[in-house]
Every structure is written in C-alpha cells, then in structure tokens.
Design a protein around this motif. Structure first.
Motif, mmCIF file in Angstrom:
data_model
loop_
_atom_site.group_PDB
_atom_site.id
_atom_site.type_symbol
_atom_site.label_atom_id
_atom_site.label_comp_id
_atom_site.label_asym_id
_atom_site.label_seq_id
_atom_site.Cartn_x
_atom_site.Cartn_y
_atom_site.Cartn_z
ATOM 1 N N ASN A 1 -10.552 7.939 5.993
ATOM 2 C CA ASN A 1 -10.741 6.524 6.271
ATOM 3 C C ASN A 1 -11.621 6.393 7.522
ATOM 4 O O ASN A 1 -11.854 7.361 8.241
ATOM 5 C CB ASN A 1 -9.382 5.828 6.457
ATOM 6 N N THR A 2 -12.065 5.168 7.754
ATOM 7 C CA THR A 2 -13.029 4.942 8.837
ATOM 8 C C THR A 2 -12.327 4.451 10.103
ATOM 9 O O THR A 2 -11.501 3.535 10.034
ATOM 10 C CB THR A 2 -14.052 3.866 8.408
ATOM 11 N N PRO B 1 2.802 7.709 2.641
ATOM 12 C CA PRO B 1 1.899 7.715 3.781
ATOM 13 C C PRO B 1 0.461 7.285 3.453
ATOM 14 O O PRO B 1 0.022 7.372 2.320
ATOM 15 C CB PRO B 1 1.918 9.187 4.201
ATOM 16 N N HIS B 2 -0.188 6.793 4.502
ATOM 17 C CA HIS B 2 -1.631 6.576 4.467
ATOM 18 C C HIS B 2 -2.240 7.968 4.601
ATOM 19 O O HIS B 2 -2.197 8.570 5.667
ATOM 20 C CB HIS B 2 -2.010 5.688 5.667
ATOM 21 N N ALA B 3 -2.712 8.512 3.477
ATOM 22 C CA ALA B 3 -3.197 9.901 3.495
ATOM 23 C C ALA B 3 -4.568 9.978 2.855
ATOM 24 O O ALA B 3 -4.730 9.616 1.694
ATOM 25 C CB ALA B 3 -2.215 10.800 2.738
ATOM 26 N N LEU C 1 0.833 -1.200 0.000
ATOM 27 C CA LEU C 1 0.000 0.000 0.000
ATOM 28 C C LEU C 1 0.867 1.248 0.000
ATOM 29 O O LEU C 1 2.010 1.218 0.427
ATOM 30 C CB LEU C 1 -0.890 0.006 1.241
ATOM 31 N N ASP C 2 0.276 2.317 -0.504
ATOM 32 C CA ASP C 2 1.007 3.577 -0.523
ATOM 33 C C ASP C 2 1.214 4.097 0.884
ATOM 34 O O ASP C 2 0.313 4.050 1.720
ATOM 35 C CB ASP C 2 0.225 4.631 -1.317
ATOM 36 N N ASP D 1 -8.832 0.171 8.919
ATOM 37 C CA ASP D 1 -8.338 -0.791 7.943
ATOM 38 C C ASP D 1 -7.508 -0.092 6.873
ATOM 39 O O ASP D 1 -8.027 0.744 6.139
ATOM 40 C CB ASP D 1 -9.543 -1.509 7.303
ATOM 41 N N TYR D 2 -6.232 -0.407 6.829
ATOM 42 C CA TYR D 2 -5.404 0.030 5.705
ATOM 43 C C TYR D 2 -4.500 -1.151 5.351
ATOM 44 O O TYR D 2 -3.362 -1.249 5.806
ATOM 45 C CB TYR D 2 -4.592 1.281 6.064
ATOM 46 N N GLY D 3 -5.061 -2.071 4.607
ATOM 47 C CA GLY D 3 -4.345 -3.310 4.311
ATOM 48 C C GLY D 3 -4.409 -4.286 5.470
ATOM 49 O O GLY D 3 -4.526 -5.478 5.300
#
Lengths: 254, 205
Positions: B122-123, B117-119, B114-115, B163-165
């Motif tokens: 999101n929930t 930064p997480h930018a 995944l990319d 959830d980010y991956g």
C-alpha cells in the motif's frame, strides 16, 4: 488501497528450480536463489516457493533455501510443499518466510491452519488448492499430494473450511492448465473468488499478459501467479505491470 | 553500531539481513546494558501488543529504552515496534506502551468492512522534511501486515498516512524517535532506502 500483485512461482526439486506441465514432465530451469534475486530486481511483488519433490518431503531443504533467499530478497516470501507440522512452519517463518503454504495438510489437519494463524497472523497462512475439471461429474475435483490423491470435498466446501479454520489467502491452481501457457482457468478462479472474502491468487496457465488481465478483470483475482511465462522467454514482472496498468489495475511502484 | 532489540517478538532475522545487505554491522541487543554502545536502535516486532509489552517488562528493557531515547540517539520502531512507542494498545488484554509518542493503538473500525489484517502493498504519503525520507517520493509503496493502527494524539507527530478504508497514520515521529507501521525490511528498494537513511540519521529533525 491495497495493490494488485504479480507473483512468480518457483517449483523446487532438491535445490533446483524446475518447471512442470500438468504436474509432470519437469525441466530444470535453474538456481532458485539467483532467479529470486532477478525477480526482486524485476519488481515482483512477492515470491512463492513450492517443493514438489515427491520422494523427499523434508522441510530442511526449504529452510536452507529460505535462509539464502532472505539474505538477498527483501520482499514477502511464501514457502511450502510438505509442511505438516507447526514446528516446520514456525522454523520457516523464523528463518525469513513471511507465509507458509499448506496444501495436503489443509485437508487432513485444519487445526494446523488455526495454530499457525493464531501465532503468526492469518496472513501467514496461504492455502494452495489444486483442481482439475472432471467432465464425468461436470465439476472440479480437488487433489492433494502434488496432484496424486483425489480428495472427496468440493471446491466451495473446502474453501469454506480453510477460511473458517483461519486461512489468510488462497492460491488456486488449475492442473489442466498448469504449464500449458494457454491461459488461466478463469471459471475455476471466479468460483474461488466468489465464495470467499480472503485474497485469491490465480495460478496455472499464464502464457501472456492478456491472460493475466483476464484473471484480474474477469475472475476478480487479487493476484496472479505464474512460472513458465517468466521462466521461458524475456517476459518479466516490470513488463507485465506496464501492460496491466493500462487497464486500471494498480500495482506498487518500485 | 546499529542495535536490533531482541525481546523474542520480531522478525529479527529479516531486519538483520536487510541491514547486513546495506553494509551495516548490526547486533542483537537482548539486555538493557547492551544499548550503551548503540548509535542507532531498531525495535522490530510481530505479535500481540500486550504480550510484547509484558516481555519488554520481564526483560527490564523499559528504562534502558527510555534512557536511550533521552540521550538523543535515533530510534526506529517497525510495525508492532512502532505501536509500542504509543501510550496504550487495546490488543489482547490491553497494555500500557512505552509512552514515547502520545497516542493509542486501536483496531480498525468494524464498520469499514475491510479485511483485517491489512496485509499487502500500500502507499504511504510522506510529509516532506524528515531526514529519514530523503530520496523517497511523497507517495511511496511499502509492505504492510497489521490489524491495529496508531491513532496519534498530536497531528504534528503524523509523518505519513495510508488509505485503508480511511486514512490512518502509517508513520509517527517525534524528535529522535520514528515509527513506521509497514515493514521496510520487506519493501525492496524503498524500504532499504529508508533503513539506509535511518542508519545515517543523527536523530535531529
């Protein structure tokens, strides 16, 4: 997972909001601080401000604007138009901008992309690319200086260069479609999406929600930006999301 | 009086603007003794972990913050400010944290693809029962910008996940200390609601 985004773009000349057609022929459409507040209330996901004043490319006006907008809008703000130094970018970010938008500087000074990215994170650097289809060459041509200066570099090569330098996001605008409300240049956006992993924002030509759907589903954009669609008529981000969620697109809920 | 810790590492102005819009009267605290009059403390933060910790140390803010927390008054860490609450952060050269909530701050695994930064939006799935979540839905959307995440040592300190991956901890809390990975000051209505709840919180949980 990350949400798709709907981003109103606000073009500025002096302290007024304007709307152009094919980068010219502009109309005054209001006060950017008031309109930003309205967009925030209408559930926009982010706001982009671009100074398109061709005479005055001074960042002070943008700094004053971002100070006022950040007092009433509690959301991500991106701002650009004439930024050519690290100091200008840093001032805008310290005064409330979350991202700076670079266009002409991205062709001439890639080091600036790197500097801003290293200090504030790459998500803080949005690269704006203005492209026009050239029937003669059978390809897109890129333009800097608000569409006035032809750049020699090709689309994919330029995107590769700015991503390597540390860009976090691409705002791709079709000069041909801009202000026309005839729909995004889906072919252009798709090409941008396919040559990079960083988020691509489609811009130029949105005239209805169907056009937005096409930009998301056919070209694979992470976000759609528009001006005319929200400036003229009673469309707004809430209605756009109500339409687009029917097609499996996931947006933040307010 | 709501104090915003000003150690040269934050979007201090955005946090100040949000509190001002809520009708609060925030002030910037750059020195330890300025925390005495605070009823609430916010540690904002954007930047690199090791450099931020070095800065807190250089300004002699370690002990005043620890002393503030021992007094039972509420503390909110935002983004990097949340991460500083942990024991250790591996960003940059690596650095010891404030040690207020057990855990380490680690990068997202490379394998996620995944990319970073997480930018973006999101929930956060919020655990029920925290006073600062009052009026917020269990699934609330916020604005995130970060490359490292808090890996909590104790599950009981995890108050929200995203959830980010993979599911990562986006809210940590222990007694009067709360940390949010996202930016409430940039998250419109829900973010302002969370800040408002914090300003009304007595630090009990």
């Amino acid at each position: 997972m990350l949400k798709k985004r709907i981003i109103p773009v606000q073009l500025l000349i002096g302290n007024r909001l304007v709307k152009t057609v094919e980068f010219g022929d502009y109309r005054d459409v209001g006060n950017p601080v008031s309109s930003s507040k309205v967009y925030s209330d209408q559930d926009a996901d982010e706001l982009v401000f671009l100074n398109i004043n061709r005479e005055e490319r001074d960042c002070d006006e943008l700094v004053r604007l971002i100070q006022r907008v950040s007092e009433v809008c509690f959301m991500p703000l991106a701002v650009g138009g004439g930024i050519s130094s690290f100091e200008s970018a840093a001032t805008l970010i310290r005064q409330g901008a979350d991202k700076v938008v670079l266009n002409s500087a991205a062709y001439r000074n890639k080091e600036l992309i790197t500097q801003i990215g290293e200090r504030f994170g790459r998500q803080a650097v949005m690269i704006s690319i203005d492209a026009r289809w050239s029937a003669e060459s059978g390809d897109y041509k890129l333009f800097s200086d608000c569409g006035r200066t032809l750049e020699e570099v090709g689309l994919e090569e330029h995107i590769g260069n700015v991503v390597e330098a540390g860009a976090g996001e691409i705002l791709i605008t079709s000069i041909d479609q801009e202000g026309s409300m005839r729909g995004y240049d889906v072919r252009l956006i798709k090409r941008a999406v396919e040559c990079t992993n960083i988020p691509v924002i489609a811009h130029g030509g949105a005239g209805n929600f169907e056009h937005m759907k096409e930009a998301f589903l056919t070209s694979g954009a992470n976000a759609v930006a528009c001006a005319s669609l929200f400036n003229f008529g009673d469309n707004n981000p809430i209605r756009a999301k109500a339409f687009l969620t029917n097609y499996g697109l996931d947006f933040k809920t307010s | 009086m709501i104090a915003i810790l000003d150690y040269g590492f934050g979007n201090v102005k955005s946090v100040w603007n949000a509190l001002d819009a809520l009708g609060e009267d925030p002030y910037l605290a750059a020195e330890g003794k300025e925390l005495d009059q605070a009823t609430h403390l916010i540690i904002p933060g954007v930047g690199s972990y090791d450099v931020a910790m070095a800065e807190l140390q250089a300004r002699d803010l370690f002990e005043p913050v620890a002393c503030y927390v021992r007094s039972g008054r509420p503390l909110l860490g935002i983004c990097l400010g949340m991460q500083l609450l942990g024991d250790y952060g591996e960003e940059g050269k690596g650095a010891r944290g404030l040690g207020l909530i057990p855990g380490q701050i680690l990068s997202f695994p490379d394998s996620s693809g995944l990319d970073v930064p997480h930018a973006g939006w999101n929930t956060a799935r919020l655990r029920s029962g925290h006073p600062v979540f009052s009026g917020l839905p269990e699934h609330s959307d916020f604005y995130f910008v970060h490359s490292y995440r808090f890996v909590c040592a104790e599950p009981e300190h995890v108050w929200g996940t995203t959830d980010y991956g993979e599911d990562f901890c986006s809210v940590v809390g222990s007694q009067n200390v709360l940390g949010v990975q996202f930016h409430p000051e940039k998250s419109q209505k829900k973010g302002l609601r969370l800040l408002e709840n914090f300003c009304e919180w007595d630090g009990k949980c």
